[in-house]
Design a protein around this motif. Structure first.
Motif, PDB file in Angstrom:
ATOM      1  N   GLU A   1       0.695  -1.338   0.220  1.00 30.33           N
ATOM      2  CA  GLU A   1       0.223   0.626  -0.020  1.00 30.33           C
ATOM      3  C   GLU A   1       1.160   1.494  -0.021  1.00 30.33           C
ATOM      4  OE1 GLU A   1      -3.702   1.011  -0.241  1.00 30.33           O
ATOM      5  OE2 GLU A   1      -3.649  -1.085  -0.588  1.00 30.33           O
ATOM      6  N   LYS A   2       1.944   1.418   0.558  1.00 35.42           N
ATOM      7  CA  LYS A   2       2.708   2.336   0.826  1.00 35.42           C
ATOM      8  C   LYS A   2       3.697   2.401  -0.335  1.00 35.42           C
ATOM      9  CE  LYS A   2       3.560   3.058   5.517  1.00 35.42           C
ATOM     10  NZ  LYS A   2       4.323   2.774   6.743  1.00 35.42           N
ATOM     11  N   LYS A   3       3.786   1.595  -1.168  1.00 32.59           N
ATOM     12  CA  LYS A   3       4.736   1.965  -2.349  1.00 32.59           C
ATOM     13  C   LYS A   3       3.684   2.480  -3.053  1.00 32.59           C
ATOM     14  CE  LYS A   3       8.587  -0.041  -1.464  1.00 32.59           C
ATOM     15  NZ  LYS A   3       9.946   0.137  -1.852  1.00 32.59           N
ATOM     16  N   ALA A   4       2.957   1.499  -3.332  1.00 31.14           N
ATOM     17  CA  ALA A   4       1.900   2.182  -4.555  1.00 31.14           C
ATOM     18  C   ALA A   4       1.229   3.702  -4.024  1.00 31.14           C
ATOM     19  CB  ALA A   4       0.371   0.509  -4.289  1.00 31.14           C
ATOM     20  N   GLU A   5       1.403   4.077  -2.897  1.00 28.82           N
ATOM     21  CA  GLU A   5       0.881   5.522  -2.803  1.00 28.82           C
ATOM     22  C   GLU A   5       2.282   6.607  -2.849  1.00 28.82           C
ATOM     23  OE1 GLU A   5      -1.858   5.609   0.961  1.00 28.82           O
ATOM     24  OE2 GLU A   5      -0.326   7.668   1.366  1.00 28.82           O
ATOM     25  N   GLU A   6       3.396   5.369  -3.030  1.00 27.93           N
ATOM     26  CA  GLU A   6       4.494   6.237  -3.309  1.00 27.93           C
ATOM     27  C   GLU A   6       4.439   7.301  -4.887  1.00 27.93           C
ATOM     28  OE1 GLU A   6       9.005   5.894  -2.093  1.00 27.93           O
ATOM     29  OE2 GLU A   6       7.168   6.189  -0.184  1.00 27.93           O
ATOM     30  N   SER A   7       4.460   6.050  -5.698  1.00 29.20           N
ATOM     31  CA  SER A   7       4.303   5.576  -7.149  1.00 29.20           C
ATOM     32  C   SER A   7       2.976   6.934  -7.377  1.00 29.20           C
ATOM     33  CB  SER A   7       3.915   4.318  -7.645  1.00 29.20           C
ATOM     34  OG  SER A   7       4.297   4.515  -8.924  1.00 29.20           O
ATOM     35  N   HIS A   8       1.994   6.241  -6.735  1.00 28.66           N
ATOM     36  CA  HIS A   8       0.906   7.685  -7.680  1.00 28.66           C
ATOM     37  C   HIS A   8       1.928   8.785  -7.534  1.00 28.66           C
ATOM     38  CE1 HIS A   8      -2.426   9.357  -8.486  1.00 28.66           C
ATOM     39  NE2 HIS A   8      -2.551   9.162  -6.987  1.00 28.66           N
ATOM     40  N   ARG A   9       2.165   8.781  -5.799  1.00 26.56           N
ATOM     41  CA  ARG A   9       2.237  10.243  -6.268  1.00 26.56           C
ATOM     42  C   ARG A   9       3.565  11.296  -6.993  1.00 26.56           C
ATOM     43  NH1 ARG A   9       3.514  11.295   0.240  1.00 26.56           N
ATOM     44  NH2 ARG A   9       2.013  10.104   1.440  1.00 26.56           N
ATOM     45  N   GLN A  10       4.392   9.814  -6.755  1.00 27.67           N
ATOM     46  CA  GLN A  10       5.677   9.949  -8.204  1.00 27.67           C
ATOM     47  C   GLN A  10       4.932  10.834  -9.853  1.00 27.67           C
ATOM     48  OE1 GLN A  10       9.393  10.392  -7.568  1.00 27.67           O
ATOM     49  NE2 GLN A  10       8.538  11.326  -9.398  1.00 27.67           N
ATOM     50  N   ASP A  11       4.316   9.869  -9.630  1.00 21.98           N
ATOM     51  CA  ASP A  11       3.161  10.226 -10.821  1.00 21.98           C
ATOM     52  C   ASP A  11       2.726  11.587 -11.011  1.00 21.98           C
ATOM     53  OD1 ASP A  11       3.581   7.646 -11.859  1.00 21.98           O
ATOM     54  OD2 ASP A  11       2.352   6.526 -11.449  1.00 21.98           O
ATOM     55  N   SER A  12       2.295  11.665 -10.408  1.00 24.01           N
ATOM     56  CA  SER A  12       1.397  12.310 -10.073  1.00 24.01           C
ATOM     57  C   SER A  12       2.352  14.066 -10.434  1.00 24.01           C
ATOM     58  CB  SER A  12       0.960  12.890  -8.532  1.00 24.01           C
ATOM     59  OG  SER A  12      -0.233  12.474  -8.943  1.00 24.01           O
ATOM     60  N   ALA A  13       3.654  13.894  -9.804  1.00 15.84           N
ATOM     61  CA  ALA A  13       4.189  14.755  -9.559  1.00 15.84           C
ATOM     62  C   ALA A  13       4.638  15.293 -11.010  1.00 15.84           C
ATOM     63  CB  ALA A  13       5.910  14.402  -8.472  1.00 15.84           C
ATOM     64  N   ASP A  14       5.182  13.895 -11.947  1.00 19.45           N
ATOM     65  CA  ASP A  14       5.906  14.025 -12.664  1.00 19.45           C
ATOM     66  C   ASP A  14       4.996  14.962 -13.882  1.00 19.45           C
ATOM     67  OD1 ASP A  14       8.038  12.765 -12.045  1.00 19.45           O
ATOM     68  OD2 ASP A  14       7.160  10.596 -12.954  1.00 19.45           O
ATOM     69  N   LEU A  15       3.698  13.977 -13.758  1.00 17.51           N
ATOM     70  CA  LEU A  15       2.656  15.256 -14.854  1.00 17.51           C
ATOM     71  C   LEU A  15       2.438  16.897 -14.319  1.00 17.51           C
ATOM     72  CD1 LEU A  15       1.244  14.677 -16.787  1.00 17.51           C
ATOM     73  CD2 LEU A  15      -0.449  14.111 -15.841  1.00 17.51           C
ATOM     74  N   LEU A  16       2.836  17.113 -12.668  1.00 16.73           N
ATOM     75  CA  LEU A  16       2.567  18.332 -12.600  1.00 16.73           C
ATOM     76  C   LEU A  16       3.790  19.274 -12.746  1.00 16.73           C
ATOM     77  CD1 LEU A  16       1.559  20.125 -10.345  1.00 16.73           C
ATOM     78  CD2 LEU A  16       2.906  19.712  -8.650  1.00 16.73           C
ATOM     79  N   VAL A  17       5.021  18.439 -12.758  1.00 20.10           N
ATOM     80  CA  VAL A  17       6.105  19.310 -14.029  1.00 20.10           C
ATOM     81  C   VAL A  17       5.646  19.537 -15.198  1.00 20.10           C
ATOM     82  CG1 VAL A  17       8.483  19.005 -15.138  1.00 20.10           C
ATOM     83  CG2 VAL A  17       8.190  18.054 -12.995  1.00 20.10           C
ATOM     84  N   PHE A  18       5.360  18.761 -15.785  1.00 17.77           N
ATOM     85  CA  PHE A  18       5.240  19.508 -17.440  1.00 17.77           C
ATOM     86  C   PHE A  18       3.933  20.857 -17.308  1.00 17.77           C
ATOM     87  CE2 PHE A  18       6.709  14.939 -18.915  1.00 17.77           C
ATOM     88  CZ  PHE A  18       7.317  15.151 -19.351  1.00 17.77           C
ATOM     89  N   ILE A  19       3.264  20.528 -16.490  1.00 13.58           N
ATOM     90  CA  ILE A  19       1.838  21.661 -16.085  1.00 13.58           C
ATOM     91  C   ILE A  19       2.949  22.554 -15.774  1.00 13.58           C
ATOM     92  CG2 ILE A  19      -0.095  22.072 -15.274  1.00 13.58           C
ATOM     93  CD1 ILE A  19      -0.700  19.714 -16.672  1.00 13.58           C
ATOM     94  N   LEU A  20       3.905  22.736 -14.826  1.00 16.31           N
ATOM     95  CA  LEU A  20       4.715  23.997 -14.822  1.00 16.31           C
ATOM     96  C   LEU A  20       5.158  24.566 -15.443  1.00 16.31           C
ATOM     97  CD1 LEU A  20       5.097  23.355 -11.213  1.00 16.31           C
ATOM     98  CD2 LEU A  20       3.299  24.469 -11.784  1.00 16.31           C
ATOM     99  N   LEU A  21       5.862  23.570 -16.366  1.00 19.57           N
ATOM    100  CA  LEU A  21       6.105  23.808 -17.326  1.00 19.57           C
ATOM    101  C   LEU A  21       5.692  24.503 -18.828  1.00 19.57           C
ATOM    102  CD1 LEU A  21       8.434  20.868 -19.208  1.00 19.57           C
ATOM    103  CD2 LEU A  21       9.269  23.624 -18.743  1.00 19.57           C
ATOM    104  N   LEU A  22       4.026  23.954 -18.731  1.00 16.17           N
ATOM    105  CA  LEU A  22       3.488  24.636 -19.927  1.00 16.17           C
ATOM    106  C   LEU A  22       3.494  25.931 -19.262  1.00 16.17           C
ATOM    107  CD1 LEU A  22       0.931  22.400 -20.966  1.00 16.17           C
ATOM    108  CD2 LEU A  22       2.930  23.380 -21.898  1.00 16.17           C
ATOM    109  N   THR A  23       2.537  26.052 -17.565  1.00 18.34           N
ATOM    110  CA  THR A  23       2.238  27.499 -16.925  1.00 18.34           C
ATOM    111  C   THR A  23       3.581  28.310 -17.216  1.00 18.34           C
ATOM    112  OG1 THR A  23       1.270  26.439 -15.819  1.00 18.34           O
ATOM    113  CG2 THR A  23       1.848  28.133 -14.880  1.00 18.34           C
ATOM    114  N   LEU A  24       4.277  27.953 -17.157  1.00 16.48           N
ATOM    115  CA  LEU A  24       5.762  29.255 -17.171  1.00 16.48           C
ATOM    116  C   LEU A  24       6.277  29.015 -18.429  1.00 16.48           C
ATOM    117  CD1 LEU A  24       8.353  29.717 -15.338  1.00 16.48           C
ATOM    118  CD2 LEU A  24       9.816  27.982 -16.459  1.00 16.48           C
ATOM    119  N   THR A  25       5.502  28.559 -19.755  1.00 15.13           N
ATOM    120  CA  THR A  25       5.445  28.502 -21.115  1.00 15.13           C
ATOM    121  C   THR A  25       4.909  30.380 -21.449  1.00 15.13           C
ATOM    122  OG1 THR A  25       6.450  26.574 -21.101  1.00 15.13           O
ATOM    123  CG2 THR A  25       5.395  28.048 -23.281  1.00 15.13           C
ATOM    124  N   ILE A  26       3.404  29.374 -20.520  1.00 12.72           N
ATOM    125  CA  ILE A  26       1.640  30.656 -21.002  1.00 12.72           C
ATOM    126  C   ILE A  26       2.870  32.342 -20.782  1.00 12.72           C
ATOM    127  CG2 ILE A  26       0.309  31.726 -20.306  1.00 12.72           C
ATOM    128  CD1 ILE A  26      -0.489  28.442 -20.318  1.00 12.72           C
TER     129      ILE A  26
END
Lengths: 683, 683
Positions: free
Chosen positions: B42-67
């Motif tokens: 469960e803990k691993k799963a949660e951590e991985s999900h967090r990591q995924d969200s953080a990765d996608l967040l990088v892209f979203i913030l990149l786009l925000t910065l671009t804008i």
């Protein structure tokens, strides 16, 4: 874009065993005929992709059909069936067809390789004649489903990853709800709404949980129970069915322009109790007593769960509000962004999405964060957007909400027949219906009684009956119950939940008009007269919030409200000047407080506010940057005016579909009141 | 929603071996400590999900910065760097950081179970102590990457499934391109555009393929080649780099309001050659000679490939047009749908999406179908939509296009450093740049020469140079090259393609303003004078199409154009009356042909057309349903007028971001011409 994430999520969530073993089980391998196999593979691959597209196409066409039928209903003013109910019916029909009419036996070749190893890691490397293939874990399959997998491919295909609902479909719905919640009546009833949403939902959860535990005990006694069902499962069931979703009811309220306070109470409660239910259910899952028996009562674990509830809820709340404020600040400072509505809209969208991701990345609940982000965006950022972007964002989230909602409801209908592990237990189902009824009653009536002790504008008994009746269950309940259907208990919950949703949406949703006339709840026009005498209702909570918001938050975050240097004490002068950017007062239009009801109204009833007048004065004198001491910013006066006249000004229109109706014209007195109001503030 | 689909797509596409074996390799298994493991999981799963969200967040913030940065550039009128170029730079920076600064060693436990079996089916069932786990195939991994997988988890995480580009990101971009292609100048240059797009792309593909084959031969001679590289690979490379994407150039054209014909030629070519390149590349992949050596020349296989090209292209074309027409018919017949813009917009969106799915389900190319669907929607459906829905659909697809495009470009930047299997070969890279240059030259100059023989309005040499220069490569080239990076040849292509895209977007895109002034290509204002004399250019093709469209298609599919019974021969009277619905002429506003440039213009320059006048006459007499014999529908006259005055009326604005500029006011003569035009048609 969320795909990889989602796949990973589901992989991880459903991973229930994890062994740190690196075992190798070697088998003989042949690599002959590889060219031929390649071609076969390519063809298979193409066919599968086609099949996937066709499956998705079914849903898209379902939605299209729903839209055309809704249109017909709207056109005929047929109010017994809401679009969501309709989507469910179509889903049901398709489900029946898929289940009984079409039988696509799965290609045995796709599935049949079984590899008995001693672990189930997330990623599996398979070595085939020197080539390595990467496999990702999709989930556990109960032993009796192994045959099913090879049985009906079609039913498997139309089953979506349950995390899709939480990570893709729910966020726009919840955000839209928060973004639509921006109306004075919500804030005026804030205390009651919070009471219903927090106290009410928790009470309802425990009442339902206890009642269901009784049922479960009974079932165990008479041997009707085919698996484990613990008290935490009952509580979990209580949490998930406590999330109300009265979209159907509210749509009819919109059309008939029913009392604004009742609308605000119902809508506000339903939006907030979704958030409460999500966090509550995850806290219940997190209840992990130490020791061998994991289902006994233990004070420490209970306290920890309670701590998790508070922590996750407040964390999500803080994150949502923070992102909203950041967006407001960006749109406030990058004023020239208004020249580029596309950039503005994209920024708004991305920032709102990043709230979700940020919350998930921090371990909070994205859906809850998105809700509060939506509310903050509506209250502050919305005022800084250019009129075009205001329209664009509204329309964008309206569309996303519409599509997501109808998709979920049609999937709900579909899944009644296509879901493989249904457990329909008559006792449990009857018990659940009784429990849901009881839970709602214990939520509404005692709370209303207590609230009425403090409220000047009492919640009348017919309002209470209406709220009781409008306790529909919808998308959130479904998404929470489909998220985990691994155990027997969860499967029984899921099946029962489906029935509860169907019943409430069709029966309660369809009977709203009858219920309204039966309870003699009149539409807003004549009602206004009655309620004019009840100003200053529940004012103390509202008053504190209003003053703070009006004097400090609005000036810092938006271009409306009085200049900060007029509201802050004299000693804070430099700070105020620093926070109030000169360009904020560049033109007068920007100062118009498009707050209050613009999101909910169609713009035809523009209000002139106390605070607008104040700020226009400040700007009209072109004193940008210098303190405007002369203008007394008496927010109490503004508040009084708002409370006095707010009643008549509001025509809730909602962003839901409203039929232009002859029998529901905006009440005429409105206009005269507005003019009187204007004259008052001008003099 | 597309998630499941995409996952399945990638599983299937990348599946290169498929054996019909059901082997069981049993290993000993332990199920102890399962409760403890569950918690760990469960803990691993949660951590991985967090990591995924953080990765996608990088892209979203990149786009925000671009804008935010784009906004700054727009504000400062800085034209050397387009938003896509900027997104690439940000992506590059993040890629460098991920590659060299952050090193997240992967958790060995996630990956390490290897299972040597003799097949790699799509679904693998793993039996762990009686529990079954389902695994899905993610793809093949080259042997030397097996260690890499366990090496840097971070880099793996930020790698998206390549099918995401084709199934989620490209469709809105391509649809938007088609939806924006609706302008008279496109149809006026249709012949030339088709020549460039079809003949030019095929020629370019083969030239580049041949040239690269020379390079590859050379590399093999001097031993610089580390793997197989066949002639079909060279041709494939030719096909993918033949798709031009001059967004950067066109954005500047928009800002400077460069010659409308040049804009139409470039934009039209780039949109259509994307479609050609997609189908061409898939036809080349489908080239499968029988016999042992699969890389020899064989006439039958060649013919089959050609047949596939024709079949897939025309099939996708037909499907796209068909869905567009169906949508037009629905919006034409459900006239009252106009009262519900949300329903209308949702319907439009769903129908357009279903084109994609339908095409994929039928084995055609979704992206191509979506393009032609967009063009049809713009030409017919758009006219039937309510003004609010016109805005909504435009804005929706504009936003989706903007987000998808910038996402792709920032991912492109990122992938230069994070992609694991780069093969940078200096000779191949130099060869590719030469080949791309040569291919573009052989496309533009000879074709222009040939076209000029037939055109009255010659494509001048500075236009040709500009088209040569504007041969940027972009999203489509990238998506095609990242789709399959399994073999050495494909990896080398991918790396080289990235460099080609970077170079063309930054250098050619950044130098557009200089090139324009160097080639003395003036903006539309003064240019209009020069081109007024060149009416009736390439008229024969346009004339046939225009007449057919104006007399038959428009009346059937939209509320504009003359009534059918006026244009059809007398014998078809009943048919005409049947097809022309009486309600189509209910009110006059609906009859306004908002065709032509509304999508491209901001609406401030409304045109009154020949055909508008005709249809308003017909409706003005309120002769709905009865034949209007008296109104002579001389489409030739209308066409002449259009050709004569079209030159001056059009100010291409595009839906891309346009800075409100002082130095580029809309040409003043416009208004007077319009009035003259109006008077003429009225008399």
């Amino acid at each position: 874009m969320g795909c990889k994430m989602n796949a990973a999520v589901s992989i991880w969530r459903r991973l229930s065993l994890f062994v740190l073993v690196s075992s190798l089980c070697s088998c003989p391998c042949r690599a002959e005929d590889s060219a031929m196999e390649n071609i076969v593979t390519e063809k298979k691959a193409e066919e599968s992709h086609r099949q996937d597209s066709a499956d998705l196409l079914v849903f898209i066409l379902l939605l299209t059909l729903t839209i055309l039928t809704i249109w017909l209903f709207k056109h005929r003013r047929f109010r017994f069936l809401h679009e969501t109910g309709l989507a469910m019916i179509y889903g049901l029909l398709v489900g029946v067809v898929l289940r009984y009419a079409i039988h696509v036996p799965s290609d045995m070749n796709n599935v049949t390789l079984s590899c008995n190893v001693n672990a189930s890691p997330a990623t599996l490397l398979v070595n085939v004649s020197g080539k390595f293939y990467e496999y990702t874990l999709k989930g556990e399959i109960s032993a009796n489903d192994v045959d099913d997998i090879q049985d009906n491919e079609m039913l498997r295909k139309v089953t979506f990853d349950p995390e899709v609902f939480f990570n893709i479909l729910l966020p726009p719905i919840i955000f839209h709800a928060g973004y639509s919640l921006k109306q004075r009546h919500f804030f005026r009833n804030l205390g009651s709404i919070l009471a219903y949403a927090f106290v009410g939902t928790v009470v309802s959860c425990f009442i339902i949980g206890l009642f269901m535990y009784g049922c479960v005990m009974l079932m165990k006694q008479i041997g009707h129970m085919g698996g484990d069902f613990f008290f935490t499962d009952c509580l979990f069931f209580g949490a998930i069915v406590s999330a109300t979703d009265p979209v159907t009811v509210l749509a009819i309220f919109n059309e008939l322009q029913v009392d604004a306070d009742l609308y605000a109470l119902l809508f506000g409660e339903s939006v907030l109790n979704d958030a409460v239910a999500v966090v509550l259910s995850s806290s219940i899952v997190a209840y992990q007593p130490e020791g061998d028996n994991t289902h006994t009562f233990e004070a420490m674990a209970m306290l920890k769960s309670f701590g998790i509830f508070l922590g996750v809820f407040s964390g999500s709340f803080a994150l949502g509000v923070a992102t909203g404020v950041v967006t407001a600040l960006i749109s406030f400072n990058f004023t020239k962004l208004r020249d580029f509505p596309l950039l503005e809209t994209a920024l708004f969208f991305l920032m709102s999405w990043s709230t979700f991701l940020l919350a998930e990345a921090c371990g909070f609940t994205g859906v809850v964060a998105v809700l509060f982000c939506g509310m903050t965006q509506a209250h502050y950022t919305f005022n800084n957007l250019s009129p075009e972007s205001q329209d664009r964002t509204k329309q964008l989230f309206e569309l996303l909400n519409f599509l997501a909602e109808n998709f979920i409801f049609s999937y709900m209908g579909l899944t009644l027949f296509t879901f493989h592990n249904h457990v329909f237990n008559p006792i449990f189902i009857v018990g659940a219906f009784l429990a849901v009824f009881l839970g709602r009653a214990v939520n509404i009536y005692p709370l209303s009684f207590l609230l009425n002790l403090g409220r000047r504008n009492k919640i009348s008994s017919n309002f209470q009956h209406m709220m009781m009746f409008a306790g529909l269950r919808g998308a959130m309940t479904f998404a929470l119950s489909i998220r985990d259907t691994a155990t027997y208990a969860r499967q029984m919950m899921f099946s029962t939940t489906l029935l509860v949703v169907f019943f409430t949406v069709w029966i309660c949703g369809g009977g709203t008009t009858q219920m309204l006339s039966c309870q003699k709840i009149r539409s807003i026009g004549p009602d206004g007269v009655e309620r004019r005498s009840t100003k200053h209702e529940s004012a103390w909570f509202f008053r504190i919030w209003y003053n703070f918001d009006h004097n400090y938050l609005k000036p810092i975050l938006t271009h409306s409200g009085p200049p900060l240097n007029a509201t802050l004490p004299a000693c804070c002068g430099p700070l105020a000047r620093c926070l109030t950017s000169p360009q904020a007062y560049e033109n007068e239009e920007q100062l118009k407080d498009s707050d209050s009801d613009l999101i909910l109204n169609d713009g035809d009833i523009t209000l002139s506010y106390g605070d607008v007048t104040v700020s226009t004065d400040a700007a009209g004198a072109h004193t940008s940057g210098t303190p405007v001491g002369g203008v007394a910013v008496n927010s109490d006066e503004a508040l009084d005016r708002e409370l006095a006249f707010g009643d008549h000004e509001l025509v809730i229109r909602g962003t839901r579909l409203v039929l232009p109706m002859d029998d529901s014209e905006p009440p005429l007195p409105l206009d005269s009141h507005r003019h009187r109001h204007k004259n008052e503030t001008m003099s």
